[in-house]
Design an enzyme around this catalytic site. Structure first.
Site, short mmCIF file in Angstrom:
data_model
loop_
_atom_site.label_atom_id
_atom_site.label_comp_id
_atom_site.label_asym_id
_atom_site.label_seq_id
_atom_site.Cartn_x
_atom_site.Cartn_y
_atom_site.Cartn_z
N LYS A 24 42.04 41.12 28.78
CA LYS A 24 43.51 41.22 27.87
C LYS A 24 44.27 39.92 27.19
CE LYS A 24 46.58 44.94 29.62
NZ LYS A 24 48.05 45.60 29.93
N HIS B 271 31.00 27.12 49.07
CA HIS B 271 31.55 28.60 49.71
C HIS B 271 31.65 28.43 51.11
CE1 HIS B 271 32.33 32.90 50.38
NE2 HIS B 271 30.80 33.35 50.43
N ARG C 224 37.49 34.39 44.52
CA ARG C 224 36.01 34.41 44.09
C ARG C 224 35.72 33.83 42.72
NH1 ARG C 224 30.61 37.04 46.27
NH2 ARG C 224 31.52 35.26 47.71
N ARG D 242 30.85 40.96 51.50
CA ARG D 242 30.66 40.53 52.49
C ARG D 242 32.58 39.88 52.81
NH1 ARG D 242 25.84 41.89 52.75
NH2 ARG D 242 26.50 41.03 50.44
N THR D 243 32.53 39.16 51.81
CA THR D 243 33.48 37.85 51.88
C THR D 243 34.80 38.75 51.71
OG1 THR D 243 31.96 36.26 50.45
CG2 THR D 243 33.92 36.00 50.33
N1 CP Z 1 27.63 36.05 51.55
C1 CP Z 1 28.57 36.45 50.72
O1 CP Z 1 29.02 35.22 49.71
O2 CP Z 1 28.14 37.33 50.67
P1 CP Z 1 29.05 38.52 49.36
O3 CP Z 1 28.85 38.41 48.20
O4 CP Z 1 28.95 39.98 49.89
O5 CP Z 1 30.19 38.17 49.60
#
Ligand code: CP
Length: 310
Positions: free
Chosen positions: A87, A136, A108, A58-59
């Site tokens: 590396k 998040h 991320r 999603r993100t």
């Molecule tokens: N909600 C969320 O962060 O989903 P993903 O891990 O799929 O990005």
């Protein structure tokens, strides 16, 4: 010009109430474009770098969709495999490189604090898309948008946060924000996965109603919002500890017979077993719409950071 222009978004606590309200209102105006019903070219010529050292559906895809819907472009990777990280390239050097190739960076990373560290190595805006069990913030913005859009506000709403409150970063960010907006919070978790003490203290400092329980049955009748999370298997140092708590909670249609008619059930997704498929068909389920809301919300954020206008 908006105060967002060129800003990092590392933690929800970096944003004021006014900042958050601006994102929510901007996001609402973005919905027709997010749905593909209206074209936009406001970020034409801009490039977003998306660096995902951890899995995401999603993100990552909603950031890509958001940037594309605004006429911008996206470069990046969905795994460190196949990159020079293999590396031995450091995060700092990777950030210095991507800075040269893009106008903003979405990161991320499995390590808590990675986004804040990355921001020290670039003048370009860094957006935290999840740092280990830390924060998040863009998930929180879309969660807030979803509650605001459905309930019209936050103050006085009974919000129960359910599941892995220790490792679940989405509930950490969301708790800070909901406390700021005056929601009544209940934490529901197994004893070993309770909300970190510093977050509990931050809520108490606001003088808000806060309850803690281990039983879902204690909250189901009064909740306006049930925010359910997955037990974060990948963050347990000991797999046997995970096995002890896996499957602790399961929301199903039977349980919901006692719920308020207008209860909404949210989940940042992915889910595993904590929400039964029979809930999907009930009027309470909102998690797929919540996931869509990631597009207009991230459009709003990108527009404000890169375009400078609401
Ligand atoms: N909600 C969320 O962060 O989903 P993903 O891990 O799929 O990005």
């Amino acid at each position: 010009m908006s105060s967002f222009r060129g800003r990092d978004v590392l933690s929800i606590r970096d944003l004021s109430r006014a900042d958050i309200e601006l994102v929510l209102k901007t996001a609402r105006r973005m919905v027709p474009t997010a749905l593909g019903k209206r074209a936009s070219h406001t970020l034409e010529g801009k490039i977003l770098g998306t660096l995902f050292y951890e899995p995401s559906t999603r993100t990552r895809l909603s950031f890509e969709s958001a940037m594309n819907r605004l006429g911008g472009r996206v470069i990046g990777f969905s795994s460190a495999e196949g990159t020079s990280v293999q590396k031995g390239e450091t995060l700092a050097d990777t950030i210095r490189m991507v800075e040269a190739y893009s106008d903003a960076i979405v990161l991320r990373h499995p390590q808590e604090g990675a986004a804040r560290l990355a921001a020290e190595f670039t003048e370009k805006p860094v957006i935290n898309a999840g740092d280990g069990a830390g924060q998040h913030p863009t998930q929180t913005l879309l969660d807030l948008y979803t509650i605001w859009d459905e309930k019209g506000g936050f103050a006085g709403q009974n919000v129960a946060l359910v599941g892995d409150l220790k490792y679940g970063r989405t509930v950490h960010s969301l708790t800070y924000a909901l406390a700021e907006f005056g929601a009544n919070l209940t934490f529901v978790s197994p004893p070993t996965l309770e909300m970190p003490r510093e977050i509990v203290e931050a809520v108490k400092e606001k003088g808000l109603s806060l309850k803690v329980t281990h039983r879902l049955e204690d909250v189901i009748r009064d909740a306006d919002v049930l925010y359910v999370t997955r037990i974060q298997k990948e963050r347990f140092p000991d797999p046997q500890e995970y096995e002890k708590v896996a499957g602790t909670y399961r929301i199903d249609a039977n349980l919901l017979r006692e719920a308020k008619r207008d209860l909404i059930i949210m989940h940042p997704l992915p889910r595993v077993t904590e929400i039964a498929p029979d809930v999907d068909r009930t009027k309470h389920s909102l998690y797929f719409k919540q996931a869509f809301n990631g597009v207009p919300v991230r459009m709003a954020l990108l527009q404000l950071i890169l375009g400078g206008t609401a």
